[in-house]
Design an enzyme around this catalytic site. Structure first.
Site, PDB file in Angstrom:
ATOM      1  N   ASP A 289      -2.699  45.180  61.705  1.00 46.70           N
ATOM      2  CA  ASP A 289      -2.504  45.925  60.463  1.00 46.70           C
ATOM      3  C   ASP A 289      -2.971  45.051  59.305  1.00 46.70           C
ATOM      4  OD1 ASP A 289      -1.418  47.840  58.479  1.00 46.70           O
ATOM      5  OD2 ASP A 289      -0.362  48.665  60.212  1.00 46.70           O
TER       6      ASP A 289
ATOM      7  N   HIS B 196      -6.017  50.234  57.421  1.00 49.53           N
ATOM      8  CA  HIS B 196      -5.076  49.168  57.781  1.00 49.53           C
ATOM      9  C   HIS B 196      -5.829  47.978  58.389  1.00 49.53           C
ATOM     10  CE1 HIS B 196      -1.384  51.184  56.666  1.00 49.53           C
ATOM     11  NE2 HIS B 196      -1.789  52.282  57.274  1.00 49.53           N
TER      12      HIS B 196
ATOM     13  N   GLU C 147      -3.767  56.904  57.395  1.00 48.66           N
ATOM     14  CA  GLU C 147      -3.773  56.322  56.051  1.00 48.66           C
ATOM     15  C   GLU C 147      -5.049  55.537  55.744  1.00 48.66           C
ATOM     16  OE1 GLU C 147       0.951  55.769  55.255  1.00 48.66           O
ATOM     17  OE2 GLU C 147      -0.026  54.137  56.311  1.00 48.66           O
TER      18      GLU C 147
ATOM     19  N   TRP D 205       3.143  62.225  62.919  1.00 48.59           N
ATOM     20  CA  TRP D 205       4.144  61.427  62.191  1.00 48.59           C
ATOM     21  C   TRP D 205       4.505  62.015  60.831  1.00 48.59           C
ATOM     22  CZ3 TRP D 205       3.572  58.491  57.590  1.00 48.59           C
ATOM     23  CH2 TRP D 205       2.263  58.408  57.078  1.00 48.59           C
TER      24      TRP D 205
ATOM     25  N   TRP E 153       8.581  50.498  62.233  1.00 46.53           N
ATOM     26  CA  TRP E 153       7.731  49.680  61.350  1.00 46.53           C
ATOM     27  C   TRP E 153       8.554  48.495  60.880  1.00 46.53           C
ATOM     28  CZ3 TRP E 153       3.001  50.907  62.092  1.00 46.53           C
ATOM     29  CH2 TRP E 153       2.654  52.226  62.374  1.00 46.53           C
TER      30      TRP E 153
HETATM   31  C1  ACM Z   1       2.217  55.781  59.803  1.00 42.69           C
HETATM   32  O1  ACM Z   1       3.436  55.770  59.601  1.00 42.69           O
HETATM   33  N1  ACM Z   1       1.375  55.384  58.872  1.00 42.69           N
HETATM   34  C2  ACM Z   1       1.645  56.228  61.060  1.00 42.69           C
END
Ligand code: ACM
Ligand code: ZN
Length: 609
Positions: free
Chosen positions: A36, A109, A179, A245, A320
């Site tokens: 990331d 990312h 994203e 998600w 996360w």
């Molecule tokens: C995410 O939570 N950006 C997959």
């Protein structure tokens, strides 16, 4: 279950322990988020700069990213798993019947990777190379992404994936796809040339081109790709599995297209959300997802029939690690919510029963203690619900799932003690009051102190009309939420905030008689990281007949990043109807989280005096 090791790194010993915990609760898949913006965590022998550079960041954000200005710890942070360690973990997991699915993020990312190989970034508008890049030191979405027009990007990622596929025998390889701002692609000569040469419509199709090319490479080795639900935008690659998600809609759309889907809606199974409403709770990323909400989540969407449900491959709890900065904190956030995921994944919905789940969960306590699992025992905390009686008075109900508990409470501001009133039925609140309560078990107080202030005003419990409809999960159960005495909080998803996505708010309150009024209080929420923007304008107008309105207040500035109090005051006015209008920000501006999408306008309680 998933685990992000980029934002915070966990020792190999903890990854093994986590796998043991997952095996204990019959998880069969570990989604290992290895790369990331904030650090690249897997050794790739072909690209030594990943180990030397991309695995480290210069420092780390302190506190929540919504607290501005950002503060940093000044400490270099990083590390990575060697290929020998990765092999060991994969073997360890395999012995426990767990498949490890690695995730290599692209095209977004990618800041850490770009810090090591800046030539993989886009060209600047003036044609010069982009950069310099640094592994990110705070949390968010960054404009710098892999260049989709550059052949070396694909050579690099294919080289990376070749080593990854040699390490992980899983059928599926997760390639991210979430994203990815298109800001750089729009001004990069190479990306624009790619769009022209490949006859693509726009940058969304360029992202699809990107994922499709990577998919072809992965397919050549007999593997399949998984991507986050953004891979639907611009067209799905032929064999891709979608991980939904941003709600469940992406999963449903994939199923409709006869693609496989995995459900991990942020609203129900993201374990970086809070599991307690209490202020003492350690820092977490976002809103409130208690154990009961996870357990109540049914992964098969209501509108999906049995012949389509075969495409739903499973449900995932997602962890996360922005605010999971130690193994103990990770366990605290993941357990026991992951145990609820195991049960909703493996049981049919008619067999689920939350009280019985809690009974069986309590039996796990001795085992979890023996295994040294730091799990959160917040699920029995007192919770409340406020309703409005037919006569307009507020009734506050308290409950706990703690077996045999008595609730004691006060309304005079004192902390409850053993001799305080015992709660038996909903408490009527007719004046502004703070209610404090605590659970007792055999005369011993249990857990944290519950506190709630209800503010009574001329509008409390009065009829409310939403002239424009609130949106989705921010449409309250009843319009009376706008006048139930309770303000919204930083746990923005508990039902007190009323949200309007991409549209204006227009709310009418009927005081039921002409009265003298001189103020209106409310709040607007400014959480850009959640796509929530203060309105451009907020006005208050009054009327005594509900037909002709006179504006008495207009506000155009909402300066606070966070919860903005609105204190509309005006000369004493005779009125029966009060109309609040707020204009939505509209489209989220470039460079901001969710750019190009519709902004949310968030309002809470209205207090008229
Ligand atoms: C995410 O939570 N950006 C997959
Ligand atoms: Zn480019």
């Amino acid at each position: 279950m998933h685990l992000d090791v980029s934002r915070h790194l966990f020792p190999v010993a903890f990854i093994r322990k986590y796998i043991d915990e997952l095996a204990l609760y019959k998880f069969n898949t570990f989604h290992w988020h290895l790369t990331d913006d904030q650090g690249w965590r897997i050794e790739i022998k072909k690209y030594p700069e990943l180990q030397r550079k991309a695995a480290y960041r210069t420092e780390t954000l302190i506190g929540h990213k919504k607290e501005l200005p950002h503060r940093f710890d000044g400490k270099r942070y990083g590390g990575y798993y060697t290929q020998a360690e990765v092999r060991d973990i994969v073997r360890y997991a395999t012995q426990r019947h767990i498949t490890v699915i690695p995730e290599i993020e692209m095209p977004g990312h990618a800041m850490a990777a770009l810090s090591a190989y800046p030539e993989l970034g886009c060209l600047k508008p003036n044609g010069q190379p982009g950069g310099p890049y640094q592994a990110a030191t705070f949390w968010g979405v960054f404009d710098d992404v892999f260049c989709a027009g550059n052949e070396s990007t694909f050579a690099f990622l294919e080289g990376v994936l070749d080593e990854v596929m040699a390490l992980f025998p899983s059928t599926y390889i997760h390639v991210g796809g979430d994203e990815c701002p298109k800001t750089r692609w729009k001004t990069c000569a190479k990306c624009q040339a790619r769009i022209r040469n490949e006859h693509l419509k726009d940058e969304d199709e360029l992202q699809s081109y990107f994922i499709r090319r990577i998919e072809q490479h992965v397919n050549k080795k007999g593997r399949q790709v998984i991507g986050w639900d953004e891979i639907l935008e611009g067209g799905l690659s032929p064999g891709a599995t979608v991980m939904s998600w941003r709600g469940i809609e992406g999963g449903i759309e994939a199923i409709r297209q006869k693609h496989n889907a995995i459900m991990t809606p942020e609203s129900h199974v993201y374990f970086d959300y809070y599991q307690s409403l209490y202020p003492e709770e350690p820092l977490a990323a976002a809103g409130y997802t208690p154990l009961s909400k996870v357990y109540a989540y049914e992964p098969v969407p209501a509108n999906i029939g049995p012949e389509e449900a075969i495409y739903l491959k499973g449900v995932q709890g997602t962890a996360w690690s922005e605010y999971l900065d130690s193994p103990a904190k990770a366990e605290y956030m993941i357990f026991p919510r992951a145990i609820a995921v195991a049960e909703i994944a493996w049981s049919q919905r008619q067999h689920r029963n939350y009280p019985d789940f809690l009974r069986r969960l309590r039996l796990q306590d001795a085992l979890l203690k023996r295994l040294n699992v730091t799990y959160a025992k917040r699920f029995d905390e007192l919770t409340d619900s406020v309703s409005i009686s037919p006569t307009g008075s507020l009734q506050l109900a308290l409950s706990t799932t703690l077996p045999g508990a008595t609730i004691r409470y006060t309304t005079d501001g004192a902390d409850p003690i053993e001799s305080s009133a015992v709660y038996t039925h909903p408490i009527e609140i007719n004046q502004t009051k703070t209610l404090k309560a605590i659970a007792y078990l055999r005369n011993q107080p249990q857990g944290r102190l519950f506190q709630k202030t209800l503010t009574i005003s001329k509008s409390t419990g009065k009829p409310v009309t939403f002239t424009t409809e609130p949106t989705g999960s921010y449409r309250p159960a009843s319009p009376l939420v706008a006048v139930n005495g309770i303000a919204g909080t930083s746990r923005y998803n508990t039902g007190e905030w009323i949200g309007f996505q991409g549209k204006d708010a227009d709310i009418l309150i009927d005081l039921q008689s002409v009265q003298s009024i001189t103020s209106l209080g409310t709040h607007v929420l400014n959480y850009h990281w959640q796509r929530m923007w203060s309105p451009d304008t907020l006005s208050v107008a009054v009327s005594d007949d509900g037909k002709t309105f006179r504006e008495v207040y207009l506000q155009t500035k909402f300066p606070i990043n966070g919860i903005n109090p609105v204190n509309a005051t005006f000369p004493p006015t005779q009125a029966r109807y009060v109309r609040i209008r707020a204009t939505n920000k509209g489209v989220i501006p470039p460079g901001e989280y969710g750019a190009g999408g519709k902004a949310w306008l968030m309002l809470d309680e209205f207090q008229i005096n």
